[in-house]
Motif scaffolding. Structure first.
Motif, PDB file in Angstrom:
ATOM      1  N   LEU A   1       0.711  -1.419   0.081  1.00 21.55           N
ATOM      2  CA  LEU A   1      -0.127   0.037   0.253  1.00 21.55           C
ATOM      3  C   LEU A   1       0.870   1.225   0.027  1.00 21.55           C
ATOM      4  CD1 LEU A   1      -2.771  -0.773   2.639  1.00 21.55           C
ATOM      5  CD2 LEU A   1      -2.898  -1.187  -0.071  1.00 21.55           C
ATOM      6  N   ARG A   2       2.186   1.053   0.791  1.00 29.59           N
ATOM      7  CA  ARG A   2       3.108   2.494   0.481  1.00 29.59           C
ATOM      8  C   ARG A   2       3.604   2.559  -0.795  1.00 29.59           C
ATOM      9  NH1 ARG A   2       4.083   0.397   5.891  1.00 29.59           N
ATOM     10  NH2 ARG A   2       6.108  -0.464   5.074  1.00 29.59           N
ATOM     11  N   ARG A   3       3.908   1.317  -1.400  1.00 24.49           N
ATOM     12  CA  ARG A   3       4.744   1.433  -2.428  1.00 24.49           C
ATOM     13  C   ARG A   3       3.791   1.774  -3.884  1.00 24.49           C
ATOM     14  NH1 ARG A   3       8.190  -3.422  -3.935  1.00 24.49           N
ATOM     15  NH2 ARG A   3       6.135  -4.821  -3.762  1.00 24.49           N
ATOM     16  N   PHE A   4       2.651   1.099  -3.804  1.00 21.25           N
ATOM     17  CA  PHE A   4       1.764   1.304  -5.111  1.00 21.25           C
ATOM     18  C   PHE A   4       0.979   2.474  -5.129  1.00 21.25           C
ATOM     19  CE2 PHE A   4       3.401  -2.993  -5.364  1.00 21.25           C
ATOM     20  CZ  PHE A   4       3.455  -3.408  -6.437  1.00 21.25           C
ATOM     21  N   PRO A   5       0.983   3.431  -6.095  1.00 20.67           N
ATOM     22  CA  PRO A   5      -0.371   4.342  -5.943  1.00 20.67           C
ATOM     23  C   PRO A   5      -1.539   3.729  -6.310  1.00 20.67           C
ATOM     24  CG  PRO A   5       1.344   4.849  -7.718  1.00 20.67           C
ATOM     25  CD  PRO A   5       1.676   3.547  -7.042  1.00 20.67           C
ATOM     26  N   ARG A   6      -2.945   4.180  -5.849  1.00 21.77           N
ATOM     27  CA  ARG A   6      -4.000   3.847  -6.506  1.00 21.77           C
ATOM     28  C   ARG A   6      -4.103   4.102  -7.977  1.00 21.77           C
ATOM     29  NH1 ARG A   6      -8.242   3.345  -2.485  1.00 21.77           N
ATOM     30  NH2 ARG A   6      -7.291   4.080  -0.297  1.00 21.77           N
ATOM     31  N   LEU A   7      -4.874   3.307  -8.650  1.00 27.60           N
ATOM     32  CA  LEU A   7      -5.155   3.615  -9.977  1.00 27.60           C
ATOM     33  C   LEU A   7      -5.686   5.012  -9.961  1.00 27.60           C
ATOM     34  CD1 LEU A   7      -4.901   2.177 -12.546  1.00 27.60           C
ATOM     35  CD2 LEU A   7      -7.182   1.080 -12.020  1.00 27.60           C
ATOM     36  N   ALA A   8      -6.657   5.559  -9.042  1.00 35.31           N
ATOM     37  CA  ALA A   8      -7.169   6.895  -9.414  1.00 35.31           C
ATOM     38  C   ALA A   8      -6.016   7.953  -9.175  1.00 35.31           C
ATOM     39  CB  ALA A   8      -8.388   7.221  -8.165  1.00 35.31           C
ATOM     40  N   GLU A   9      -4.943   7.632  -8.148  1.00 34.98           N
ATOM     41  CA  GLU A   9      -4.119   8.405  -7.995  1.00 34.98           C
ATOM     42  C   GLU A   9      -3.140   8.918  -9.203  1.00 34.98           C
ATOM     43  OE1 GLU A   9      -1.718   8.034  -4.377  1.00 34.98           O
ATOM     44  OE2 GLU A   9      -3.289   6.797  -3.780  1.00 34.98           O
ATOM     45  N   LEU A  10      -3.048   7.619  -9.980  1.00 38.30           N
ATOM     46  CA  LEU A  10      -2.095   7.752 -11.276  1.00 38.30           C
ATOM     47  C   LEU A  10      -2.886   8.310 -12.229  1.00 38.30           C
ATOM     48  CD1 LEU A  10      -1.214   3.931 -11.991  1.00 38.30           C
ATOM     49  CD2 LEU A  10       0.366   5.788 -11.212  1.00 38.30           C
ATOM     50  N   GLU A  11      -4.171   8.336 -12.254  1.00 40.48           N
ATOM     51  CA  GLU A  11      -4.844   9.034 -13.370  1.00 40.48           C
ATOM     52  C   GLU A  11      -4.725  10.813 -12.939  1.00 40.48           C
ATOM     53  OE1 GLU A  11      -8.618   7.025 -15.242  1.00 40.48           O
ATOM     54  OE2 GLU A  11      -9.059   7.920 -13.241  1.00 40.48           O
ATOM     55  N   ALA A  12      -4.852  10.853 -11.674  1.00 34.59           N
ATOM     56  CA  ALA A  12      -4.815  12.402 -11.173  1.00 34.59           C
ATOM     57  C   ALA A  12      -3.354  12.709 -11.563  1.00 34.59           C
ATOM     58  CB  ALA A  12      -4.912  12.235  -9.543  1.00 34.59           C
ATOM     59  N   MET A  13      -2.359  12.099 -11.458  1.00 35.11           N
ATOM     60  CA  MET A  13      -0.799  12.485 -11.452  1.00 35.11           C
ATOM     61  C   MET A  13      -0.706  12.801 -12.962  1.00 35.11           C
ATOM     62  SD  MET A  13       2.313  10.236 -10.074  1.00 35.11           S
ATOM     63  CE  MET A  13       1.617   9.564  -8.533  1.00 35.11           C
ATOM     64  N   LEU A  14      -1.446  11.973 -13.903  1.00 34.42           N
ATOM     65  CA  LEU A  14      -1.221  12.083 -15.243  1.00 34.42           C
ATOM     66  C   LEU A  14      -1.915  13.380 -15.815  1.00 34.42           C
ATOM     67  CD1 LEU A  14       0.072   9.295 -15.596  1.00 34.42           C
ATOM     68  CD2 LEU A  14      -1.091   8.775 -17.577  1.00 34.42           C
ATOM     69  N   ILE A  15      -2.948  13.510 -15.265  1.00 38.01           N
ATOM     70  CA  ILE A  15      -3.767  14.666 -15.652  1.00 38.01           C
ATOM     71  C   ILE A  15      -3.089  16.131 -15.286  1.00 38.01           C
ATOM     72  CG2 ILE A  15      -6.101  15.970 -15.129  1.00 38.01           C
ATOM     73  CD1 ILE A  15      -7.234  13.312 -15.154  1.00 38.01           C
ATOM     74  N   GLN A  16      -2.760  16.063 -13.861  1.00 34.27           N
ATOM     75  CA  GLN A  16      -1.933  17.509 -13.490  1.00 34.27           C
ATOM     76  C   GLN A  16      -0.759  17.566 -14.245  1.00 34.27           C
ATOM     77  OE1 GLN A  16      -1.011  16.440  -9.226  1.00 34.27           O
ATOM     78  NE2 GLN A  16      -3.039  16.705  -8.599  1.00 34.27           N
ATOM     79  N   THR A  17      -0.043  16.733 -14.553  1.00 41.07           N
ATOM     80  CA  THR A  17       1.101  16.911 -15.267  1.00 41.07           C
ATOM     81  C   THR A  17       0.774  17.605 -16.991  1.00 41.07           C
ATOM     82  OG1 THR A  17       2.080  15.054 -14.416  1.00 41.07           O
ATOM     83  CG2 THR A  17       3.064  15.709 -16.384  1.00 41.07           C
TER      84      THR A  17
END
Ligand code: SAM
Length: 263
Positions: free
Chosen positions: A165-181
């Protein structure tokens, strides 16, 4: 409990490809080929390429074969990749700092490696920078938040799930990271569902129970690993005494989260 989250891939590089002796993840390969077709890929980069398994799937089945770059932190993994295909252009570097000029690639992807990267938003920003406009960045991984009760390793080895849980981001977090970038058309799709049930004592012949077979077990101390095995043996003995059989389940969904750099 796991104390470190850094895996020494140099140590396991020579045996790493044993994990796919039964065939590499076909759904992942097909999904990467589709993206390569979409961007008419001529130059692709695999971030955290390891022994180059994903590059192989792409280069061998996609015509005209793109120029394949692989970047990895582990010299040992890169040596294995080079043995398979001397044409790969391999770079020993860390994913947050890829040594490429802007707009170098049509497609950048990352398979089962993103959770290892130290500064994840920095990796996404770097990928954005070195993609050409119209290029695609894709991350393939599983989401432990949805696998809690579906992988026997999480049930028997203490602390492994919490470490994931500490190593892997949630799928929704990944999406947010891509959109923010700045990525557009960000979406996710399930590309590979690994489903396996092993009954009883046969579990001890399972490759994925070997300590060096996956980062979850590698990160355990020898003592914690042995404790987990002992817990499995005790559970089997208890079941045998009750005339039951134990099913060891693996249900893991691999998701691809990807986005397009706007033109
Ligand atoms: C589980 S392996 C996956 C390899 C390959 N993508 C595959 O699917 O077989 C994770 C890889 O990430 C690499 N890695 C870990 N941290 C890294 C970093 N900071 N930069 C680049 N590669 C890294 C490791 O050396 C290892 O080869």
């Amino acid at each position: 409990m796991s104390k470190t989250t850094r895996v020494n891939y140099d140590a396991i590089a020579p045996t790493y490809d044993q994990r796919t002796q039964g065939g590499y993840l076909e759904g992942v390969t097909l999904a990467l080929q589709n993206l390569a077709r979409q961007v008419k890929a001529q130059r692709v980069l695999d971030l955290g390429c390891g022994t180059g398994r994903s590059l192989r799937g792409l280069a061998d089945n996609f015509q005209p074969s793109p120029t394949c770059y692989g970047l990895d932190f582990s010299g040992g993994m890169l040596q294995q990749a080079q043995r398979f295909d001397a044409r790969y252009r391999l770079v020993n570097a860390s994913a947050p700092c890829p040594p490429f000029v802007p707009a170098s690639f049509d497609l950048i992807f990352c398979v089962h490696a993103f959770h290892h990267f130290p500064d994840k938003p920095q990796v996404v920003q770097a990928a954005y920078r070195i993609l050409r406009p119209g290029g695609i960045f894709a991350i393939v991984n599983f989401d432990p938040y949805e696998s809690r009760h579906n992988w026997y390793v999480y049930d028997y080895f203490e602390g492994v799930y919490e470490t994931d849980l500490r190593r892997f981001p949630r799928l929704a977090e990944l999406e947010a990271m891509l959109i923010q970038t700045g990525f557009q058309h960000v979406s996710q799709t399930m590309v590979e569902h690994i489903s396996d049930t092993i009954m009883g004592e046969a579990i001890f012949d399972n490759y994925f129970l070997r300590k060096d077979s996956n980062s979850q077990l590698i990160l355990l101390s020898d003592e914690a690993y042995q404790t987990g095995l002992a817990r499995m043996r005790a559970r089997l003995a208890e079941a045998k005494a009750n005339g039951e059989n134990i099913a060891f389940q693996t249900e893991i969904k691999n998701w691809m989260c990807y986005g397009l750099k706007p033109i």
